[in-house]
Design an enzyme around this catalytic site. Structure first.
Site, mmCIF file in Angstrom:
data_model
loop_
_atom_site.group_PDB
_atom_site.id
_atom_site.type_symbol
_atom_site.label_atom_id
_atom_site.label_comp_id
_atom_site.label_asym_id
_atom_site.label_seq_id
_atom_site.Cartn_x
_atom_site.Cartn_y
_atom_site.Cartn_z
ATOM 1 N N SER A 40 -26.511 42.758 24.678
ATOM 2 C CA SER A 40 -25.658 43.503 23.748
ATOM 3 C C SER A 40 -26.449 44.425 22.838
ATOM 4 C CB SER A 40 -24.834 42.507 22.919
ATOM 5 O OG SER A 40 -25.688 41.690 22.151
ATOM 6 N N GLU A 91 -36.172 40.957 34.076
ATOM 7 C CA GLU A 91 -36.686 41.479 32.801
ATOM 8 C C GLU A 91 -38.197 41.324 32.717
ATOM 9 O OE1 GLU A 91 -32.879 40.876 29.822
ATOM 10 O OE2 GLU A 91 -34.256 39.204 30.061
HETATM 11 C C1 A5P Z 1 -30.944 38.612 28.984
HETATM 12 O O1 A5P Z 1 -31.335 37.750 29.974
HETATM 13 C C2 A5P Z 1 -31.677 38.299 27.724
HETATM 14 O O2 A5P Z 1 -33.033 38.176 27.846
HETATM 15 C C3 A5P Z 1 -31.336 39.309 26.655
HETATM 16 O O3 A5P Z 1 -32.276 40.320 26.566
HETATM 17 C C4 A5P Z 1 -31.261 38.547 25.407
HETATM 18 O O4 A5P Z 1 -30.384 37.477 25.659
HETATM 19 C C5 A5P Z 1 -30.788 39.370 24.236
HETATM 20 O O5 A5P Z 1 -29.443 39.684 24.343
HETATM 21 P P1 A5P Z 1 -28.617 40.189 23.101
HETATM 22 O O6 A5P Z 1 -29.230 41.487 22.671
HETATM 23 O O7 A5P Z 1 -27.222 40.363 23.657
HETATM 24 O O8 A5P Z 1 -28.689 39.124 22.066
#
Ligand code: A5P
Length: 231
Positions: free
Chosen positions: A30, A105
Site C-alpha cells: 500500500s 522483492e
Molecule cells: C509485501 O510482501 C511486503 O513486503 C510489503 O512491502 C510490506 O508488507 C509493506 O506493505 P505496506 O506498505 O502495505 O505496509
C-alpha cells in the site's frame, strides 16, 4: 486507511532519485503503490523509464498506469528499487513479506544498485520481529516438516486465506514466525543465515544489508531520509 498521507509522501519523495532512462524495481504494497503514480507522472513529462515488478499485484497496478514492464531476466541490473517494509530497524534491516511478495522483492532488491524503502513512522522499530511475525516462504511439499524445523526459532503459523494455505505468486506457502523478543540488529545476519539453510525454506522476509535509504513519511506530510551505508 491508516497513514495514507505519510505513505504517499514517502513514496513520492523516493521517486526524486529517479532520473531519465532508469530501470526501476517496483515494490509491492500500500506504500509502494504510490510510487507508481509518481512514475506515471514522470513518464508523462517525458522520462523514458522501465520497471520490473515484484508481484503480480504490482504488475497489474503498473499496467493500468501504462508503465512499461520488463522481466527481471531481461535486465542485467536495476538502477533503483523502491519498496515498502513491514518493519525497519536502526541499521536499515527489514522485515518484509506481510503482503506475501518477499521472494520476488528480495531478488529485485539484490539486483538493484540502490534500495529505497518507503514507510510511515509506525514501521520503525528497535528490534525486528518483536511485534511483527517474520514471514517465511516455504515449499508446499512437506510443509509440516519445514514448519517443525522453523519452530526452533519461535512459534510458526501457516498463513491461510479462505481456509486454504496461502499461495504466493511462486506457488509457495508462507509461515509467519513469532520471534520471542525479536532480533537485535547485530544478530540479524546470523538469523538470516540460519533460516536460509533450512531445507524447504524458499526465502525469508529478513532483508539484511540491502537498504541504501529509508524515506519515513509522517501524517503531516513531512519526510525524514535515513542514509544507510552499504558495508
Ligand atoms: C509485501 O510482501 C511486503 O513486503 C510489503 O512491502 C510490506 O508488507 C509493506 O506493505 P505496506 O506498505 O502495505 O505496509
Amino acid at each position: 486507511v491508516a497513514h495514507e498521507a505519510a505513505k504517499q509522501i514517502a513514496a513520492r519523495t523516493a521517486c526524486s532519485w529517479i532520473t531519465d532512462g532508469m530501470t526501476v524495481g517496483l515494490g509491492t504494497g500500500s506504500t509502494a503503490v504510490f510510487a507508481l503514480d509518481r512514475i506515471a507522472e514522470l513518464m508523462a513529462s517525458g522520462y523514458q523509464l522501465a520497471g520490473v515488478a515484484t508481484s503480480s499485484a504490482t504488475e497489474e497496478q503498473a499496467r493500468t498506469r501504462g508503465l512499461q514492464l520488463l522481466d527481471l531476466n531481461e535486465v542485467e541490473k536495476l538502477d533503483l528499487a523502491i519498496d515498502g517494509a513491514d518493519e525497519v530497524d536502526p541499521a536499515g534491516n527489514l522485515i518484509k513479506g506481510g503482503g506475501g511478495a518477499l521472494t520476488r522483492e528480495k531478488l529485485v532488491a539484490l539486483a538493484a544498485d540502490e534500495l529505497v524503502i518507503v514507510v510511515d513512522e509506525s514501521k520503525l522499530v528497535e528490534r525486528l520481529g518483536a511485534a511483527f511475525r517474520l514471514p517465511v516462504a516455504i515449499l508446499p511439499f512437506g510443509w509440516r516438516h519445514t514448519l517443525r524445523r522453523l519452530s526452533r526459532f519461535g512459534e510458526g503459523e501457516l498463513r491461510t486465506r479462505d481456509g486454504l494455505p496461502y499461495a504466493t505468486d511462486n506457488g509457495n506457502h508462507i509461515v509467519d514466525l513469532q520471534l520471542p523478543g525479536g532480533v537485535a540488529p547485530e544478530q540479524v545476519m546470523q538469523l538470516d543465515h540460519d533460516l536460509s539453510v533450512i531445507p524447504g525454506v524458499v526465502e525469508h522476509g529478513l532483508f539484511v544489508g540491502l537498504t541504501t535509504r529509508v524515506v519515513v513519511g509522517s501524517d503531516d506530510r513531512q519526510t525524514r531520509i535515513i542514509e544507510i551505508p552499504r558495508v
